[in-house]
Design a protein around this motif. Sequence first.
Motif, PDB file in Angstrom:
ATOM      1  N   ASP A  50       0.836  -1.199   0.000  1.00 36.39           N
ATOM      2  CA  ASP A  50       0.000   0.000   0.000  1.00 36.39           C
ATOM      3  C   ASP A  50       0.875   1.254   0.000  1.00 36.39           C
ATOM      4  O   ASP A  50       2.097   1.185   0.155  1.00 36.39           O
ATOM      5  CB  ASP A  50      -0.989  -0.007   1.165  1.00 36.39           C
ATOM      6  CG  ASP A  50      -0.335   0.028   2.532  1.00 36.39           C
ATOM      7  OD1 ASP A  50       0.898   0.238   2.631  1.00 36.39           O
ATOM      8  OD2 ASP A  50      -1.053  -0.153   3.522  1.00 36.39           O
ATOM      9  N   GLU A  51       0.232   2.414  -0.185  1.00 36.96           N
ATOM     10  CA  GLU A  51       0.976   3.675  -0.253  1.00 36.96           C
ATOM     11  C   GLU A  51       1.805   3.917   0.989  1.00 36.96           C
ATOM     12  O   GLU A  51       2.951   4.353   0.899  1.00 36.96           O
ATOM     13  CB  GLU A  51       0.022   4.857  -0.475  1.00 36.96           C
ATOM     14  CG  GLU A  51      -0.389   5.028  -1.905  1.00 36.96           C
ATOM     15  CD  GLU A  51      -1.160   6.318  -2.141  1.00 36.96           C
ATOM     16  OE1 GLU A  51      -0.713   7.393  -1.686  1.00 36.96           O
ATOM     17  OE2 GLU A  51      -2.222   6.247  -2.779  1.00 36.96           O
ATOM     18  N   ALA A  52       1.243   3.653   2.151  1.00 38.69           N
ATOM     19  CA  ALA A  52       1.989   3.865   3.396  1.00 38.69           C
ATOM     20  C   ALA A  52       3.230   2.981   3.439  1.00 38.69           C
ATOM     21  O   ALA A  52       4.295   3.418   3.900  1.00 38.69           O
ATOM     22  CB  ALA A  52       1.091   3.590   4.605  1.00 38.69           C
ATOM     23  N   ALA A  55       5.850   4.492   1.077  1.00 39.62           N
ATOM     24  CA  ALA A  55       6.425   5.695   1.683  1.00 39.62           C
ATOM     25  C   ALA A  55       7.399   5.326   2.796  1.00 39.62           C
ATOM     26  O   ALA A  55       8.473   5.925   2.924  1.00 39.62           O
ATOM     27  CB  ALA A  55       5.320   6.605   2.223  1.00 39.62           C
ATOM     28  N   ARG A  56       7.053   4.341   3.607  1.00 34.27           N
ATOM     29  CA  ARG A  56       7.914   3.908   4.715  1.00 34.27           C
ATOM     30  C   ARG A  56       9.244   3.368   4.185  1.00 34.27           C
ATOM     31  O   ARG A  56      10.317   3.700   4.698  1.00 34.27           O
ATOM     32  CB  ARG A  56       7.187   2.863   5.548  1.00 34.27           C
ATOM     33  CG  ARG A  56       7.835   2.477   6.830  1.00 34.27           C
ATOM     34  CD  ARG A  56       6.950   1.613   7.730  1.00 34.27           C
ATOM     35  NE  ARG A  56       6.075   0.664   7.040  1.00 34.27           N
ATOM     36  CZ  ARG A  56       4.766   0.833   6.833  1.00 34.27           C
ATOM     37  NH1 ARG A  56       4.155   1.923   7.267  1.00 34.27           N
ATOM     38  NH2 ARG A  56       4.063  -0.088   6.210  1.00 34.27           N
ATOM     39  N   HIS A  59      11.308   6.298   2.866  1.00 38.87           N
ATOM     40  CA  HIS A  59      11.825   7.072   4.006  1.00 38.87           C
ATOM     41  C   HIS A  59      12.994   6.351   4.655  1.00 38.87           C
ATOM     42  O   HIS A  59      14.032   6.955   4.962  1.00 38.87           O
ATOM     43  CB  HIS A  59      10.699   7.323   5.018  1.00 38.87           C
ATOM     44  CG  HIS A  59      11.127   8.162   6.163  1.00 38.87           C
ATOM     45  ND1 HIS A  59      11.656   7.632   7.321  1.00 38.87           N
ATOM     46  CD2 HIS A  59      11.130   9.509   6.333  1.00 38.87           C
ATOM     47  CE1 HIS A  59      11.954   8.594   8.152  1.00 38.87           C
ATOM     48  NE2 HIS A  59      11.644   9.747   7.579  1.00 38.87           N
ATOM     49  N   GLU A  74       5.899  10.365   0.536  1.00 40.81           N
ATOM     50  CA  GLU A  74       4.464  10.149   0.332  1.00 40.81           C
ATOM     51  C   GLU A  74       4.045  10.460  -1.104  1.00 40.81           C
ATOM     52  O   GLU A  74       3.203   9.754  -1.679  1.00 40.81           O
ATOM     53  CB  GLU A  74       3.658  10.984   1.328  1.00 40.81           C
ATOM     54  CG  GLU A  74       3.836  10.560   2.762  1.00 40.81           C
ATOM     55  CD  GLU A  74       5.143  10.998   3.413  1.00 40.81           C
ATOM     56  OE1 GLU A  74       5.503  10.397   4.457  1.00 40.81           O
ATOM     57  OE2 GLU A  74       5.831  11.903   2.883  1.00 40.81           O
ATOM     58  N   HIS A  81       1.609   4.084  -6.612  1.00 46.22           N
ATOM     59  CA  HIS A  81       0.273   3.503  -6.477  1.00 46.22           C
ATOM     60  C   HIS A  81      -0.592   3.840  -7.688  1.00 46.22           C
ATOM     61  O   HIS A  81      -1.294   2.980  -8.233  1.00 46.22           O
ATOM     62  CB  HIS A  81      -0.366   3.993  -5.177  1.00 46.22           C
ATOM     63  CG  HIS A  81      -1.628   3.296  -4.846  1.00 46.22           C
ATOM     64  ND1 HIS A  81      -2.862   3.870  -5.005  1.00 46.22           N
ATOM     65  CD2 HIS A  81      -1.851   2.055  -4.370  1.00 46.22           C
ATOM     66  CE1 HIS A  81      -3.794   3.013  -4.644  1.00 46.22           C
ATOM     67  NE2 HIS A  81      -3.208   1.901  -4.249  1.00 46.22           N
TER      68      HIS A  81
END
Length: 90
Positions: A50-52, A55-56, A59, A74, A81
């Motif tokens: 997923d997007e999160a 992003a994680r 990062h 993000e 995505h």
Amino acid sequence: MPGGKLVVIDLDVRDGRLAQVQLSGDFFLEPDSALRAIDAALEGLSARTDEAGFARVIHDALGPDVMMYGISPEAIAAAVHRALQAGHAA
């Protein structure tokens, strides 16, 4: 990216995983090696992430010395995505 710059992701999906990931766009990263670090971090991830999650991973791949101008983990995750959802990844 809202209020930011153009973010483009080119990628393929092979066996359900991201392949040949290339981030580009109208933004700046310092140092320049951060671009390769982002591409490498995304390479091989499940296309079902997923997007999160994207992003994680981005990062976590970037060190504290990386400066991002007009872009964020993000925003990159959202571009990945969108590419996957739109079927741009064959």
